[in-house]
Write a protein that holds these residues in place. Structure first.
Motif, PDB file in Angstrom:
ATOM      1  N   ASP A 201       0.830  -1.213   0.000  1.00  0.00           N
ATOM      2  CA  ASP A 201       0.000   0.000   0.000  1.00  0.00           C
ATOM      3  C   ASP A 201       0.860   1.256   0.000  1.00  0.00           C
ATOM      4  OD1 ASP A 201      -2.297  -1.483  -0.012  1.00  0.00           O
ATOM      5  OD2 ASP A 201      -2.694  -1.291   2.138  1.00  0.00           O
ATOM      6  N   GLU A 202       1.943   1.231   0.759  1.00  0.00           N
ATOM      7  CA  GLU A 202       2.817   2.407   0.803  1.00  0.00           C
ATOM      8  C   GLU A 202       3.512   2.614  -0.538  1.00  0.00           C
ATOM      9  OE1 GLU A 202       2.823   4.605   3.091  1.00  0.00           O
ATOM     10  OE2 GLU A 202       1.561   3.446   4.456  1.00  0.00           O
ATOM     11  N   ALA A 203       3.846   1.529  -1.230  1.00  0.00           N
ATOM     12  CA  ALA A 203       4.452   1.646  -2.560  1.00  0.00           C
ATOM     13  C   ALA A 203       3.476   2.305  -3.524  1.00  0.00           C
ATOM     14  CB  ALA A 203       4.860   0.272  -3.076  1.00  0.00           C
ATOM     15  N   VAL A 204       2.201   1.950  -3.424  1.00  0.00           N
ATOM     16  CA  VAL A 204       1.174   2.570  -4.277  1.00  0.00           C
ATOM     17  C   VAL A 204       1.056   4.060  -3.953  1.00  0.00           C
ATOM     18  CG1 VAL A 204      -1.285   2.633  -4.805  1.00  0.00           C
ATOM     19  CG2 VAL A 204      -0.105   0.433  -4.619  1.00  0.00           C
ATOM     20  N   LYS A 205       1.076   4.401  -2.661  1.00  0.00           N
ATOM     21  CA  LYS A 205       0.991   5.810  -2.266  1.00  0.00           C
ATOM     22  C   LYS A 205       2.185   6.603  -2.815  1.00  0.00           C
ATOM     23  CE  LYS A 205      -1.477   4.944   2.091  1.00  0.00           C
ATOM     24  NZ  LYS A 205      -1.376   5.003   3.569  1.00  0.00           N
ATOM     25  N   LEU A 206       3.362   5.986  -2.750  1.00  0.00           N
ATOM     26  CA  LEU A 206       4.544   6.675  -3.277  1.00  0.00           C
ATOM     27  C   LEU A 206       4.448   6.865  -4.780  1.00  0.00           C
ATOM     28  CD1 LEU A 206       7.520   5.129  -1.262  1.00  0.00           C
ATOM     29  CD2 LEU A 206       6.554   7.411  -1.053  1.00  0.00           C
ATOM     30  N   PHE A 207       3.941   5.856  -5.467  1.00  0.00           N
ATOM     31  CA  PHE A 207       3.769   5.984  -6.920  1.00  0.00           C
ATOM     32  C   PHE A 207       2.817   7.142  -7.229  1.00  0.00           C
ATOM     33  CE2 PHE A 207       1.405   4.988 -10.828  1.00  0.00           C
ATOM     34  CZ  PHE A 207       2.460   4.959 -11.731  1.00  0.00           C
ATOM     35  N   ASN A 208       1.732   7.268  -6.460  1.00  0.00           N
ATOM     36  CA  ASN A 208       0.790   8.373  -6.658  1.00  0.00           C
ATOM     37  C   ASN A 208       1.454   9.716  -6.369  1.00  0.00           C
ATOM     38  OD1 ASN A 208      -1.299   6.628  -7.364  1.00  0.00           O
ATOM     39  ND2 ASN A 208      -2.047   6.441  -5.260  1.00  0.00           N
ATOM     40  N   SER A 209       2.338   9.735  -5.373  1.00  0.00           N
ATOM     41  CA  SER A 209       3.067  10.973  -5.065  1.00  0.00           C
ATOM     42  C   SER A 209       3.970  11.368  -6.225  1.00  0.00           C
ATOM     43  CB  SER A 209       3.905  10.801  -3.790  1.00  0.00           C
ATOM     44  OG  SER A 209       3.090  10.637  -2.660  1.00  0.00           O
ATOM     45  N   LEU A 210       4.599  10.378  -6.851  1.00  0.00           N
ATOM     46  CA  LEU A 210       5.459  10.666  -8.002  1.00  0.00           C
ATOM     47  C   LEU A 210       4.645  11.233  -9.152  1.00  0.00           C
ATOM     48  CD1 LEU A 210       7.987   7.678  -8.137  1.00  0.00           C
ATOM     49  CD2 LEU A 210       8.195   9.872  -6.979  1.00  0.00           C
ATOM     50  N   GLN A 211       3.451  10.688  -9.368  1.00  0.00           N
ATOM     51  CA  GLN A 211       2.591  11.224 -10.418  1.00  0.00           C
ATOM     52  C   GLN A 211       2.203  12.670 -10.120  1.00  0.00           C
ATOM     53  OE1 GLN A 211       1.612   9.398 -13.307  1.00  0.00           O
ATOM     54  NE2 GLN A 211       3.278   8.141 -12.500  1.00  0.00           N
ATOM     55  N   GLN A 212       1.939  12.950  -8.858  1.00  0.00           N
ATOM     56  CA  GLN A 212       1.570  14.304  -8.448  1.00  0.00           C
ATOM     57  C   GLN A 212       2.725  15.278  -8.624  1.00  0.00           C
ATOM     58  OE1 GLN A 212       0.072  14.411  -4.421  1.00  0.00           O
ATOM     59  NE2 GLN A 212       0.073  16.655  -4.335  1.00  0.00           N
ATOM     60  N   LEU A 213       3.948  14.745  -8.517  1.00  0.00           N
ATOM     61  CA  LEU A 213       5.146  15.573  -8.618  1.00  0.00           C
ATOM     62  C   LEU A 213       5.214  16.301  -9.961  1.00  0.00           C
ATOM     63  CD1 LEU A 213       7.743  16.153  -6.936  1.00  0.00           C
ATOM     64  CD2 LEU A 213       8.835  14.292  -8.190  1.00  0.00           C
ATOM     65  N   GLU A 214       4.672  15.693 -11.001  1.00  0.00           N
ATOM     66  CA  GLU A 214       4.759  16.273 -12.343  1.00  0.00           C
ATOM     67  C   GLU A 214       4.171  17.677 -12.398  1.00  0.00           C
ATOM     68  OE1 GLU A 214       3.291  13.889 -15.474  1.00  0.00           O
ATOM     69  OE2 GLU A 214       4.366  12.079 -14.877  1.00  0.00           O
ATOM     70  N   SER A 215       3.048  17.887 -11.711  1.00  0.00           N
ATOM     71  CA  SER A 215       2.342  19.156 -11.835  1.00  0.00           C
ATOM     72  C   SER A 215       2.433  20.019 -10.581  1.00  0.00           C
ATOM     73  CB  SER A 215       0.859  18.893 -12.146  1.00  0.00           C
ATOM     74  OG  SER A 215       0.283  18.066 -11.145  1.00  0.00           O
ATOM     75  N   GLU A 216       3.213  19.583  -9.608  1.00  0.00           N
ATOM     76  CA  GLU A 216       3.300  20.303  -8.339  1.00  0.00           C
ATOM     77  C   GLU A 216       4.080  21.605  -8.504  1.00  0.00           C
ATOM     78  OE1 GLU A 216       2.026  20.526  -4.438  1.00  0.00           O
ATOM     79  OE2 GLU A 216       1.650  18.880  -5.840  1.00  0.00           O
ATOM     80  N   ARG A 217       3.479  22.722  -8.086  1.00  0.00           N
ATOM     81  CA  ARG A 217       4.170  24.007  -8.179  1.00  0.00           C
ATOM     82  C   ARG A 217       5.317  24.099  -7.180  1.00  0.00           C
ATOM     83  NH1 ARG A 217       0.043  29.087  -9.079  1.00  0.00           N
ATOM     84  NH2 ARG A 217      -0.658  28.517 -11.191  1.00  0.00           N
ATOM     85  N   ASP A 218       5.064  23.599  -5.967  1.00  0.00           N
ATOM     86  CA  ASP A 218       6.106  23.573  -4.947  1.00  0.00           C
ATOM     87  C   ASP A 218       6.370  22.110  -4.595  1.00  0.00           C
ATOM     88  OD1 ASP A 218       7.867  23.926  -2.899  1.00  0.00           O
ATOM     89  OD2 ASP A 218       6.406  24.721  -1.459  1.00  0.00           O
ATOM     90  N   PRO A 219       7.315  21.482  -5.285  1.00  0.00           N
ATOM     91  CA  PRO A 219       7.517  20.042  -5.096  1.00  0.00           C
ATOM     92  C   PRO A 219       8.309  19.682  -3.844  1.00  0.00           C
ATOM     93  CG  PRO A 219       9.099  20.873  -6.682  1.00  0.00           C
ATOM     94  CD  PRO A 219       8.225  22.049  -6.306  1.00  0.00           C
ATOM     95  N   VAL A 220       8.869  20.668  -3.132  1.00  0.00           N
ATOM     96  CA  VAL A 220       9.797  20.375  -2.042  1.00  0.00           C
ATOM     97  C   VAL A 220       9.150  19.558  -0.912  1.00  0.00           C
ATOM     98  CG1 VAL A 220      11.331  21.384  -0.308  1.00  0.00           C
ATOM     99  CG2 VAL A 220      11.246  22.347  -2.612  1.00  0.00           C
TER     100      VAL A 220
END
Length: 215
Positions: free
Chosen positions: A13-32
């Motif tokens: 489940d945590e691996a899936v959450k991290l994958f979703n975070s990586l997808q979100q990273l693409e459009s994140e204005r403040d990725p830090v």
């Protein structure tokens, strides 16, 4: 009070959450903050380190827009990973091949500069007690060094440039040299001071970890 530890579910489940975070990273204005969250999960759950490295290699291979903002966000997170964790030997070989291929295909590009920085970092990284601070992540995104201010008794405060790999012993040696104390018979060490206590910093301690604790 100390902050409550993160609550985690299964590795899957945590691996899936991290994958979703990586997808979100693409459009994140403040990725830090997102990057720091990914790093913290990897620190708490070491089996996921290889997974994230493999995902980042995948995301930076044949991207839709090489060198675009989304692509560079992945390279920046890969940079932070390389200064925090070492992957397993098979993944490390895979990663180095990816870095070589990127530099060959996109010479003088931002991606090639990150690839070169990451390769050098991997040769120095031994593991971290803390994930990079928000300030350190910002500095790594620009492939620069941090400025650390050290207060010296009887002398003005000194500003020292440090990387994610700089130890307390290395900084102490530099300050001794700057202050002209190389011939002194005394021993010198760095101390970490907070409102509640003052304690010596171990010679092998990474200054970047100390700064993260202050953050």
């Amino acid at each position: 009070a100390a902050p409550s530890p993160r609550r985690y579910t299964t590795l899957r489940d945590e691996a899936v959450k991290l994958f979703n975070s990586l997808q979100q990273l693409e459009s994140e204005r403040d990725p830090v903050p997102l990057m720091q969250g990914v790093l913290q999960t990897c620190l708490d759950l070491p089996p996921l380190v290889d997974e994230i490295y493999c995902q980042l290699v995948k995301q930076t291979t044949e991207p839709p827009a090489p060198g675009g903002q989304s692509d560079l966000h992945y390279w920046q997170l890969l940079t932070c990973m390389s200064c925090t964790f070492l992957p397993s030997p098979p993944v490390l070989r895979f990663l180095r091949f990816h870095l070589d291929r990127t530099e060959s295909r996109f010479p003088a590009s931002e991606m090639a500069k990150y690839a070169c920085f990451i390769r050098e970092a991997l040769g120095k990284t031994k593991g971290r007690e803390c994930v990079p601070s928000l300030e350190e992540i910002l500095v790594l995104m620009r492939r620069q060094e941090m400025i650390c201010t050290v207060h010296c008794p009887g002398a003005p405060a000194c500003s020292v440039a440090i990387s994610s790999h700089t130890t307390a012993e290395e900084v102490a040696r530099e300050l001794v040299s700057r202050l002209g104390l190389s011939q002194s018979p005394n021993l010198f060490a760095l101390y970490e001071q907070s409102r509640r206590r003052e304690q010596p910093v171990g010679n092998a301690t990474l200054l970047a970890d100390v700064l993260t604790r202050f953050e």
